[in-house]
Design an enzyme around this catalytic site. Structure first.
Site, mmCIF file in Angstrom:
data_model
loop_
_atom_site.group_PDB
_atom_site.id
_atom_site.type_symbol
_atom_site.label_atom_id
_atom_site.label_comp_id
_atom_site.label_asym_id
_atom_site.label_seq_id
_atom_site.Cartn_x
_atom_site.Cartn_y
_atom_site.Cartn_z
ATOM 1 N N LYS A 37 -0.303 -2.436 -4.851
ATOM 2 C CA LYS A 37 0.084 -3.554 -5.710
ATOM 3 C C LYS A 37 -0.269 -4.835 -4.974
ATOM 4 C CE LYS A 37 3.794 -1.050 -8.028
ATOM 5 N NZ LYS A 37 5.254 -0.909 -8.216
ATOM 6 N N ASN A 52 1.435 5.462 -1.572
ATOM 7 C CA ASN A 52 0.716 6.725 -1.456
ATOM 8 C C ASN A 52 -0.170 7.011 -2.658
ATOM 9 O OD1 ASN A 52 1.714 7.887 1.118
ATOM 10 N ND2 ASN A 52 3.697 7.712 0.116
ATOM 11 N N ASP A 93 8.520 -0.124 3.093
ATOM 12 C CA ASP A 93 8.804 -0.349 1.674
ATOM 13 C C ASP A 93 10.297 -0.287 1.394
ATOM 14 O OD1 ASP A 93 8.766 2.362 2.334
ATOM 15 O OD2 ASP A 93 7.964 3.002 0.388
ATOM 16 N N ARG A 94 10.999 0.605 2.070
ATOM 17 C CA ARG A 94 12.458 0.706 1.886
ATOM 18 C C ARG A 94 13.152 -0.560 2.366
ATOM 19 N NH1 ARG A 94 14.279 5.968 4.942
ATOM 20 N NH2 ARG A 94 16.314 5.331 4.087
ATOM 21 N N VAL A 139 0.859 -1.191 0.000
ATOM 22 C CA VAL A 139 0.000 0.000 0.000
ATOM 23 C C VAL A 139 0.891 1.236 0.000
ATOM 24 C CG1 VAL A 139 -1.880 1.223 1.143
ATOM 25 C CG2 VAL A 139 -1.725 -1.273 1.324
ATOM 26 N N ASP A 161 14.112 3.474 -4.946
ATOM 27 C CA ASP A 161 12.671 3.268 -5.112
ATOM 28 C C ASP A 161 12.081 4.575 -5.609
ATOM 29 O OD1 ASP A 161 9.960 2.732 -4.971
ATOM 30 O OD2 ASP A 161 10.112 1.629 -3.088
#
Length: 295
Positions: free
Chosen positions: A36, A32, A148-149, A30, A168
């Site tokens: 996906k 911003n 995510d990082r 999830v 990213d």
């Protein structure tokens, strides 16, 4: 994001014997601007599929779509129907084992509630945190690093030679360093392509917004922009690509450069060939499946 249990975790799944339940692994990234959804069926189901249909299946849904939650649920329901149709007579139900990585709590929380309501006892949902990441995290506050990082860095480390620089390119652009030993050392954060052009449009009277989803985003101008749009594209791409080049030098230079995220293609094409960038657009989603496969 703190580790949370959805209401589905308090409900037991159906009897998980092979003949009663088919488990489908689901990773949901999830962000911003989009989510996906990556899915993979159990090993037995995988083996029964044609070669072209094996492996992870990915669906991207824009958060600007007012029906994005409904589309996510419909996507999983369609998947369940396909899996059930391929199963033997003895296997009736399809259940979901879901991992959610989120940098957007405002979108992730209503999505999890909707998933619980839609699939009830046949779903298990858990948020992923830094504690789920196996690589050492050498920063001041590991719990504050965007998941995510961390997931992107770990997935890149599993697939490419270290040391690594993982870029990213999404709403923001993060440029992180993973040492030769597989330690996440932190990185840099800067505005992404769309954020920069939105700021230009919002802060001026005459500059337009740009469509970075267009295939034209991969056409790096070879000289000065000859119109306003070309000048904006050149300026924004050069600022991001130049920042990545500068950070490569700051981080030590001799590292594998991996670029992921929605704007990965635009950025890879804007970088000099000597950077030898590897484009991996869906690292975070793939990392979620990796986590479940290694649990």
């Amino acid at each position: 994001m703190a580790d949370e249990q959805s209401p589905a975790n308090e409900q037991p799944l159906h009897d998980e014997s092979p003949c009663d339940v088919v488990m489908v692994r689901v990773g949901i990234d999830v962000g911003n601007t989009a989510i996906k959804v990556v899915t993979q069926a159990s090993t037995a189901v995988e083996a029964s599929q044609p070669a072209r249909m094996r492996g992870p299946q990915l669906r991207s849904i824009s958060l600007r779509d007012p029906e994005w939650i409904t589309k996510c649920i419909d996507h999983l329901q369609t998947l369940a129907e396909k899996v059930a149709a391929r199963e033997s007579r003895d296997c009736e139900s399809v259940c979901y084992d879901v991992r959610v990585a989120s940098v957007n709590r405002g979108s992730a929380e209503p999505l999890v509630v909707a998933l619980d309501e839609a699939f009830f006892q046949c779903i298990r949902v858990r948020f992923v945190t830094h504690e789920d990441v196996s690589m050492p995290i050498d920063v001041n506050f590991p719990e504050r690093v965007g998941i995510d990082r961390l997931l992107g860095a770990e997935a890149a480390f599993r697939r490419h030679a270290a040391p690594l620089i993982v870029v990213d390119a999404g709403t923001t652009v993060t440029v992180d360093f993973v040492s030769a030993e597989g330690v996440f050392r932190g990185g840099a954060i800067l505005p992404g392509l769309e954020m920069q052009t939105a700021a230009l449009a919002a802060g001026t009277d005459a500059l337009p917004k740009l469509d970075w989803a267009s295939h034209r985003c991969r056409e790096m101008p070879e000289g000065p922009g000859r119109d306003t749009v070309a000048a904006m594209r050149l300026g924004v791409l050069a600022s991001v690509a130049g920042a990545v080049e500068r950070l490569l030098r700051i981080y030590g230079g001799a590292a594998t450069l991996v670029v992921t995220g929605g704007d990965a293609g635009c950025l890879v094409d804007a970088l000099p060939a000597e950077c030898d960038a590897v484009e991996e657009p869906h690292l975070v989603a793939q990392a979620l499946l990796d986590l479940m496969l290694h649990e």
